[in-house]
Scaffold this active site. Structure first.
Site, PDB file in Angstrom:
ATOM      1  N   SER A   1      79.023  32.668  -3.988  1.00  0.00           N
ATOM      2  CA  SER A   1      80.224  32.879  -4.790  1.00  0.00           C
ATOM      3  C   SER A   1      80.630  34.351  -4.772  1.00  0.00           C
ATOM      4  O   SER A   1      79.829  35.230  -5.074  1.00  0.00           O
ATOM      5  CB  SER A   1      79.955  32.448  -6.234  1.00  0.00           C
ATOM      6  OG  SER A   1      81.073  32.687  -7.032  1.00  0.00           O
TER       7      SER A   1
ATOM      8  N   ASP B   1      81.065  28.230  11.262  1.00  0.00           N
ATOM      9  CA  ASP B   1      80.103  29.013  12.019  1.00  0.00           C
ATOM     10  C   ASP B   1      78.816  28.218  12.222  1.00  0.00           C
ATOM     11  O   ASP B   1      78.141  27.851  11.254  1.00  0.00           O
ATOM     12  CB  ASP B   1      79.811  30.320  11.286  1.00  0.00           C
ATOM     13  CG  ASP B   1      79.070  31.314  12.146  1.00  0.00           C
ATOM     14  OD1 ASP B   1      77.867  31.123  12.365  1.00  0.00           O
ATOM     15  OD2 ASP B   1      79.713  32.267  12.611  1.00  0.00           O
TER      16      ASP B   1
ATOM     17  N   HIS C   1      84.820  33.714 -10.033  1.00  0.00           N
ATOM     18  CA  HIS C   1      84.940  32.797 -11.164  1.00  0.00           C
ATOM     19  C   HIS C   1      84.172  33.363 -12.345  1.00  0.00           C
ATOM     20  O   HIS C   1      83.391  34.307 -12.214  1.00  0.00           O
ATOM     21  CB  HIS C   1      84.428  31.388 -10.818  1.00  0.00           C
ATOM     22  CG  HIS C   1      82.981  31.333 -10.452  1.00  0.00           C
ATOM     23  ND1 HIS C   1      81.960  31.511 -11.366  1.00  0.00           N
ATOM     24  CD2 HIS C   1      82.358  31.125  -9.264  1.00  0.00           C
ATOM     25  CE1 HIS C   1      80.787  31.404 -10.769  1.00  0.00           C
ATOM     26  NE2 HIS C   1      80.994  31.179  -9.491  1.00  0.00           N
TER      27      HIS C   1
END
Length: 448
Positions: free
Chosen positions: A384, A369, A242
């Site tokens: 990110s 997980d 992003h």
């Protein structure tokens, strides 16, 4: 009586047509995208669920889109032998046209999925106003000349007395000199899309012994994120998934370059419902890899590595999946939770969104997980850009966390990042969403 029977037959036929049109297989067929891609050498198939007897009655006719000549005729999928464009027409009984689809056959692209933590340093045009710092006057009061002149947090100071400002130190020095000489200053300011000038006079600060205008400013933005992929022969990389938005969300701040460097995760603040967690990163002056930042876009930051990272779990290039090849199901992500070691963690792709627009929300993912959930509480800031893999292919990267459900979040499809990097072509337009999301750069501490 005859008219009544005709009306009944007409109503019955109309009802049957309506029911047929609303049936999921029929809707699914007519909702097929008008433009699709396939990797050279792969078999092209359509994602439909028609009953077998009906599917056998549909003929596939391939045309050259340039001259309109017929290339092939088939019933079902076909294999691709060369890159380029094709036009597919689907006909019922080989006669009745049903659907036209443009097909782009693209050459396969392979990159190394990374997962390494990176420090991100972006240089900007002008300096960003990030706060107010009152001036202590001779009578012990606090004065705010910039506030009185109309400056606000989020404004960008581009120039002082006609001289472009690139560093916060330059701005402070010019203001002090003007005040010492008894002169005022004229600032060129950008706020949103508008530029304007303000005039004000620096005041002497008893606390610092310098002339000031009462502002905190910053000439760069820093954070920690994750390297998504790199191409080992060219050094082209993609990260974050992003756009980097400077603090205080100033869209007016233009990025003029920057760099990424290897970072080590020194600590983790766990995510909780309503409160995003984050990675705390630190980088040294002699990082193991680094690179330039050439683009800051909706799909992440892109540039060239000057040194490549140490191999992670995937030391060799893997294929990049087209959007059409990604499916709901088990997946894995690569990220760092301690130091610089990249680890593999289990995840699940819940939804693949029809991402026809330029945004970082093509996947809905869930962390499954147990160890990662125990360490982080889910998706956290700094994660990110963490690559998402499925069936041995790079399918996307983590981009956002759902604030009220931190084990889930959005990911960007890898195809969009590869196109933005220049390894594939094309682009799109921005689409908005109503969800409560947080983009995921984490905190970065610079050594003093």
């Amino acid at each position: 009586m005859k008219n009544w029977k005709k009306q009944l037959v007409g109503i019955t036929i109309a009802f049957m047509v309506l029911v047929g049109a609303l049936a999921p297989p029929v809707r699914n067929f007519f909702e097929l995208p008008a433009e699709q891609q396939v990797v050279l050498g792969d078999e092209f198939q359509l994602a439909w669920r028609l009953p077998s007897p009906l599917e056998r009655q549909i003929t596939w006719i391939l045309y050259d889109p340039v001259d309109g000549s017929k290339v092939a005729r088939a019933s079902g999928g076909f294999s691709t032998t060369e890159a380029g464009d094709l036009h597919l027409q689907l006909k019922l009984f080989g006669i009745i046209p049903l659907k036209n689809i443009n097909i782009q056959v693209v050459k396969p692209v392979a990159v190394v999925p990374a997962g390494h933590s990176i420090g991100i340093l972006l240089h900007t045009q002008g300096v960003l106003v990030v706060g107010e710092a009152g001036i202590e006057t001779s009578d012990g009061k606090r004065s705010y000349p910039a506030r009185r002149a109309g400056l606000e947090v989020g404004d960008v100071i581009l120039a002082l007395n006609g001289r472009e400002i690139e560093r916060e130190e330059d701005l402070a020095d010019l203001i002090h000199r003007a005040g010492r000489d008894g002169k005022g200053v004229e600032l060129l300011v950008r706020r949103g899309e508008r530029e304007f000038t303000v005039r004000l006079r620096p005041e002497y600060c008893r606390e610092t012994g310098r002339y000031r205008i009462g502002l905190y400013v910053r000439d760069s933005t820093a954070g920690v994120g994750t390297l998504t992929f790199y191409q080992p022969t060219t050094g082209v990389y993609g990260a974050l998934g992003h756009k980097v938005v400077p603090e205080y969300g100033s869209s007016a701040l233009e990025i003029t370059g920057g760099r990424i460097v290897a970072a080590a995760v020194q600590g983790i603040q766990q995510a909780r419902k309503g409160q995003p967690g984050e990675k705390i990163g630190l980088f040294s002056t002699n990082p193991s890899f680094s690179g330039s930042i050439q683009k800051n876009t909706t799909f992440g930051i892109f540039g060239i590595l000057s040194r490549t990272p140490n191999p992670g779990p995937y030391g060799n290039p893997v294929p990049v999946a087209l959007n059409s090849q990604v499916r709901p199901g088990r997946a894995e992500i690569l990220t760092v939770v301690s130091g610089e070691q990249v680890e593999v963690f289990e995840a699940y792709i819940e939804r693949v969104l029809p991402q026809q627009y330029a945004n970082g929300k093509g996947l809905v993912i869930r962390i499954t997980d147990p160890r990662l959930l125990g360490l982080t509480g889910g998706i956290i800031q700094g994660m990110s850009g963490s690559p998402i893999l499925q069936d041995g292919k790079l399918v996307g990267a983590v981009t956002h966390v759902f604030v009220n459900d931190p084990i889930r979040g959005y990911g960007v499809l890898a195809e969009w990042m590869l196109k933005e990097s220049g390894l594939w072509e094309e682009g799109g337009e921005q689409e908005t969403t109503g969800r409560t999301l947080v983009e995921l750069p984490g905190s970065l501490f610079l050594p003093s």
